[in-house]
Design an enzyme around this catalytic site. Structure first.
Site, PDB file in Angstrom:
ATOM      1  N   GLU A  16       0.638  -1.441   0.085  1.00 41.19           N
ATOM      2  CA  GLU A  16       0.138   0.297   0.156  1.00 41.19           C
ATOM      3  C   GLU A  16       0.666   1.094  -0.380  1.00 41.19           C
ATOM      4  OE1 GLU A  16      -2.272  -0.349   4.105  1.00 41.19           O
ATOM      5  OE2 GLU A  16      -0.280   0.630   5.262  1.00 41.19           O
ATOM      6  N   CYS A  66       3.395   8.637   1.179  1.00 42.91           N
ATOM      7  CA  CYS A  66       4.020   7.355   1.671  1.00 42.91           C
ATOM      8  C   CYS A  66       4.422   6.670   0.878  1.00 42.91           C
ATOM      9  CB  CYS A  66       3.376   7.667   2.594  1.00 42.91           C
ATOM     10  SG  CYS A  66       3.894   5.378   4.193  1.00 42.91           S
ATOM     11  N   CYS A  94       7.340  -7.325   6.645  1.00 46.15           N
ATOM     12  CA  CYS A  94       8.356  -6.712   7.737  1.00 46.15           C
ATOM     13  C   CYS A  94       8.903  -7.887   8.449  1.00 46.15           C
ATOM     14  CB  CYS A  94       7.850  -5.403   7.946  1.00 46.15           C
ATOM     15  SG  CYS A  94       9.427  -4.468   8.873  1.00 46.15           S
ATOM     16  N   CYS A 143       7.451  -5.833  15.097  1.00 43.11           N
ATOM     17  CA  CYS A 143       7.231  -4.842  16.494  1.00 43.11           C
ATOM     18  C   CYS A 143       5.830  -5.518  16.585  1.00 43.11           C
ATOM     19  CB  CYS A 143       7.062  -3.442  15.256  1.00 43.11           C
ATOM     20  SG  CYS A 143       8.984  -2.567  14.701  1.00 43.11           S
ATOM     21  N   CYS A 190       2.780  -2.839  15.472  1.00 47.12           N
ATOM     22  CA  CYS A 190       1.927  -2.491  13.458  1.00 47.12           C
ATOM     23  C   CYS A 190       1.416  -4.204  12.918  1.00 47.12           C
ATOM     24  CB  CYS A 190       3.728  -3.002  13.810  1.00 47.12           C
ATOM     25  SG  CYS A 190       3.965  -2.600  11.783  1.00 47.12           S
ATOM     26  N   CYS A 250       0.050   4.465   7.202  1.00 49.21           N
ATOM     27  CA  CYS A 250       0.318   4.165   6.602  1.00 49.21           C
ATOM     28  C   CYS A 250      -0.034   2.852   7.501  1.00 49.21           C
ATOM     29  CB  CYS A 250       2.317   3.909   6.503  1.00 49.21           C
ATOM     30  SG  CYS A 250       2.454   5.305   5.320  1.00 49.21           S
TER      31      CYS A 250
END
Ligand code: SAH
Ligand code: SF4
Length: 368
Positions: free
Chosen positions: A104, A117, A124, A128, A131, A345
């Site tokens: 995105e 952005c 990822c 974290c 997130c 984001c």
């Protein structure tokens, strides 16, 4: 079942010219296109106008375009969804990649300036705990054509004048874990946007920071600190055990900063966890020794994230910010969800995945 059915399907993919660094592109085109001014024209179509196909290159002879199209592609990711623009104009774009991955980008008109952005990875691995991208786990690095594609598709669709644009790498993924492709992407972006208008946000990958420090032209740096001490940072950002907080801060103090620039310290505010005045004072102390400003980001809640994680009250956010200001720290906090770059984001993919899971669609591998 016959072995025919089990044979893996191999798709012959053409090389995407948008994946090449500017000097590689010139050499590649120079070997097959003449005279040299045609090479320049093609470069201008690609890097200036953001051409996603050879067809649009109206001043290039048809046979040259056909020859190029037989050897290469210029394809960008494909837009599968645009959210309804928020009242402030913020809009998210969901793209699908050639291998079916989804990423995105976010378009944010901000008065005189417009920010886009971008995502740097499809997923990822940093993990974290606050997130959504981290929740869905590792993906793969995006190629330069996939990062540039997000930029050019949104810019061209919205007809944003390049001179009024900011670009932030704060979408999905950890840009410093995709370093080489990031640098190629930056080198093309610099042809459109000054380095000081581009920001790379990292969770603090120390080797990546060291490489970034060596670049001749550097983007702005934003670092997600998110906790005032090592113990809490290890809890919510497990990468801290690999790249300890004190070493990260020492690296930031060494990081070469151009005149007038700051390192942006991102700090996700979690109610009752890291949002007290004492936490603000600890953060102010932690970030001494280099030019910085803090971007406080009230936590954006999501069904996929631990239920104890809550957005602080407005009063708690005010107290935290006021304490930082009293300690001499420059701080921005953006309260409206849509207007917050970081908060805008990393959420769309989560929602799409959750929806498909709920309707019995694609099975999603979560980490916990
Ligand atoms: N991987 C990079 C860039 C992408 S994350 C990094 O971590 O910096 C961009 C920003 O979004 C980071 O500052 C991160 O702390 C923030 N963020 C992630 N999840 C969030 C959430 N649920 N609410 C608010 N901010 C969040
Ligand atoms: Fe990755 Fe950044 Fe999310 Fe952490 S905050 S999981 S580094 S995208």
């Amino acid at each position: 079942m016959s072995s025919l059915w089990r044979r893996p399907v191999t798709i012959e993919l053409l090389r995407n010219l948008h994946d090449l660094a500017p000097d590689q592109l010139r050499a590649t085109l120079g070997a097959i296109v003449s005279p040299p001014f045609r090479v320049k024209q093609i470069e201008e179509w690609m890097h200036g106008r953001g051409a996603g196909s050879f067809d649009v290159m109206s001043n290039i002879p048809k046979d040259v375009r056909a020859d190029l199209a037989a050897r290469f592609t210029l394809a960008f990711p494909h837009v599968v969804e645009r959210t309804e623009p928020a009242p402030d104009g913020t809009q998210k774009y969901l793209f699908s990649l050639a291998d079916g991955n989804r990423i995105e980008s976010v378009y944010m008109p901000m008065g005189e300036r417009t920010s886009i952005c971008l995502s740097s990875q499809a997923g990822c691995a940093v993990g974290c705990t606050f997130c959504v991208t981290g929740f869905f786990g590792a993906g793969r690095n995006l190629m330069p054509s996939e990062m540039l594609g997000q930029f050019f598709v949104v810019r061209n669709e919205k007809q944003i004048p390049t001179e009024s644009m900011n670009v932030v790498f704060m979408g999905m993924g950890e840009p410093l874990l995709n370093f080489e492709n990031l640098v190629t992407t930056l080198d093309v972006l610099y042809m459109n946007i000054a380095p000081k208008r581009i920001t790379v946000s990292t969770s603090g990958i120390i080797p990546g920071l060291q490489e970034l420090a060596k670049l001749e032209r550097r983007p702005n740096l934003a670092v997600s600190i998110n906790a005032p001490d090592r113990k809490r940072r290890e809890e919510i950002m497990p990468i801290t055990t690999k790249y300890p907080l004190d070493e990260l801060m020492a690296e930031l103090r060494r990081f070469p900063l151009e005149k007038g620039r700051d390192i942006t310290i991102e700090y996700v505010l979690l109610a009752g966890y890291n949002d007290s005045p004492a936490d603000a004072r600890a953060l102010a102390k932690l970030i001494r020794g280099f030019q910085s400003k803090v971007n406080a980001i009230p936590f954006n809640e999501d069904v996929n994230l631990p239920s104890w994680m809550k957005r602080p009250s407005e009063a708690a956010i005010d107290r935290f910010v006021d304490t930082l200001v009293d300690a001499g720290v420059r701080v921005t906090v953006r309260r409206s969800k849509g207007r917050d770059i970081a908060a805008a984001c990393g959420q769309l993919r989560g929602k799409t995945e959750a929806k498909s899971r709920a309707t019995g669609g694609r099975i999603v591998a979560g980490r916990r």
